[in-house]
Design a protein around this motif. Structure first.
Motif, PDB file in Angstrom:
ATOM      1  N   THR A  43       0.832  -1.207   0.000  1.00 15.69           N
ATOM      2  CA  THR A  43       0.000   0.000   0.000  1.00 15.69           C
ATOM      3  C   THR A  43       0.863   1.252   0.000  1.00 15.69           C
ATOM      4  OG1 THR A  43      -1.770  -1.155   1.193  1.00 15.69           O
ATOM      5  CG2 THR A  43      -1.815   1.257   1.228  1.00 15.69           C
ATOM      6  N   GLU A  44       1.880   1.254   0.816  1.00 19.39           N
ATOM      7  CA  GLU A  44       2.780   2.402   0.891  1.00 19.39           C
ATOM      8  C   GLU A  44       3.535   2.599  -0.420  1.00 19.39           C
ATOM      9  OE1 GLU A  44       3.540   1.934   5.715  1.00 19.39           O
ATOM     10  OE2 GLU A  44       4.842   0.940   4.255  1.00 19.39           O
ATOM     11  N   LYS A  45       3.937   1.499  -1.037  1.00 20.21           N
ATOM     12  CA  LYS A  45       4.633   1.597  -2.322  1.00 20.21           C
ATOM     13  C   LYS A  45       3.712   2.139  -3.404  1.00 20.21           C
ATOM     14  CE  LYS A  45       7.828  -2.249  -1.430  1.00 20.21           C
ATOM     15  NZ  LYS A  45       8.234  -3.627  -1.853  1.00 20.21           N
ATOM     16  N   THR A  46       2.459   1.685  -3.402  1.00 25.07           N
ATOM     17  CA  THR A  46       1.492   2.130  -4.406  1.00 25.07           C
ATOM     18  C   THR A  46       1.250   3.627  -4.328  1.00 25.07           C
ATOM     19  OG1 THR A  46       0.374  -0.023  -4.344  1.00 25.07           O
ATOM     20  CG2 THR A  46      -0.863   1.831  -5.262  1.00 25.07           C
ATOM     21  N   HIS A  47       1.213   4.157  -3.108  1.00 24.48           N
ATOM     22  CA  HIS A  47       0.958   5.582  -2.929  1.00 24.48           C
ATOM     23  C   HIS A  47       2.236   6.412  -3.003  1.00 24.48           C
ATOM     24  CE1 HIS A  47      -2.816   3.936  -1.314  1.00 24.48           C
ATOM     25  NE2 HIS A  47      -3.339   5.128  -1.554  1.00 24.48           N
TER      26      HIS A  47
END
Length: 263
Positions: A43-47
């Motif tokens: 999730t952090e990578k996606t954002h």
């Protein structure tokens, strides 16, 4: 042996180990604080979230980054050991738990626990993937190390027992207890969280009476002659590391995971 947790993007979990050491003044307590950083999740990578924590295993330091641009501020902290997001499970065990195992085998009481915000990787560090020898955490690795040490000729007779205590919302739970008893406690906790309406007054009274009759024992933290202990906590005798892993599998089905506030 007892099998006994700011919105940082790359949050850390601290593993504290305490072992007894003898010096010229007698028995003292030595506490070590170890910090391990987890990698960013999907999730952090996606954002496209930027890391706010960096670490150096060599310098044993963690640097927290606040602000951005010209207003960016960095604050560094040092610990006994620091593990980055790239550190392996084996590295963590070798540097933290393995020395403690030697102290335990020499008769010293030792404690190791993980502390951190929800999602920082405490369970991964302590338990890991029980079915994967590479991803096993420090508890299963400790079990293997203890039984390997017991193969030594100096150990003629020995007995190893395990207990697994969960403290959830100030409620004590024996994770080795029979599933029926565990289910009863969960039902009671669930009822306590619901509004007790007048329409269900009689039913709740009946459930309470039934509950009091059915639960066989209550867990209490007590002070005894040998120190603090949990009265009513079950102990399971084990004869191999595989026995410990089997008990951990059982406990995993019964434990509850909830959000905790950062202190």
């Amino acid at each position: 042996m007892s099998c006994s947790r700011s919105n940082m993007t790359m949050a850390s979990s601290a593993v504290k180990s305490s072992k007894g050491e003898r010096n010229q003044n007698g028995l003292t307590s030595s506490i070590q604080v170890v910090v391990r950083l987890r990698p960013m999740n999907e999730t952090e990578k996606t954002h496209g979230t930027l890391p706010v924590v960096t670490a150096s295993t060599h310098d044993k330091s963690v640097t927290v980054i606040k602000g951005s641009g010209t207003r960016q501020a960095r604050t560094s902290y040092t610990f006994d050991h620091v593990f980055t997001a790239f550190s392996s499970q084996d590295e963590v065990f070798q540097e933290t738990l393995k020395p403690v195992i030697g102290d335990v085998m020499n008769g010293f009481e030792s404690t190791v626990f993980a502390y951190g915000q929800t999602g920082t990787g405490k369970t991964h560090t302590m338990e890991g993937d029980i079915n994967d020898s590479v991803q096993q955490g420090v508890i299963p690795r400790s079990a293997h190390a203890i039984f390997e040490a017991l193969k030594g000729p100096q150990y003629k007779e020995f007995a190893v027992t395990c207990s697994y205590l969960e403290i959830y919302n100030e409620d004590l739970c024996d994770l080795f207890a029979d599933s029926e008893e565990k289910s009863d406690r969960d039902e009671k906790a669930s009822r306590d969280c619901k509004d007790k309406s007048r329409d269900h007054k009689d039913k709740n009274k009946h459930d309470k009476n039934h509950k009091e009759k059915k639960v066989s024992h209550k867990l209490d933290i007590m002070e005894g002659k040998n120190g603090t202990f949990c009265r009513g906590l079950s102990e399971k005798e084990v004869s191999s590391a595989e026995d410990v892993l089997a008990l951990m599998h059982k406990a995993q089905h019964q434990r509850r995971i909830g959000e905790t506030k950062m202190n």
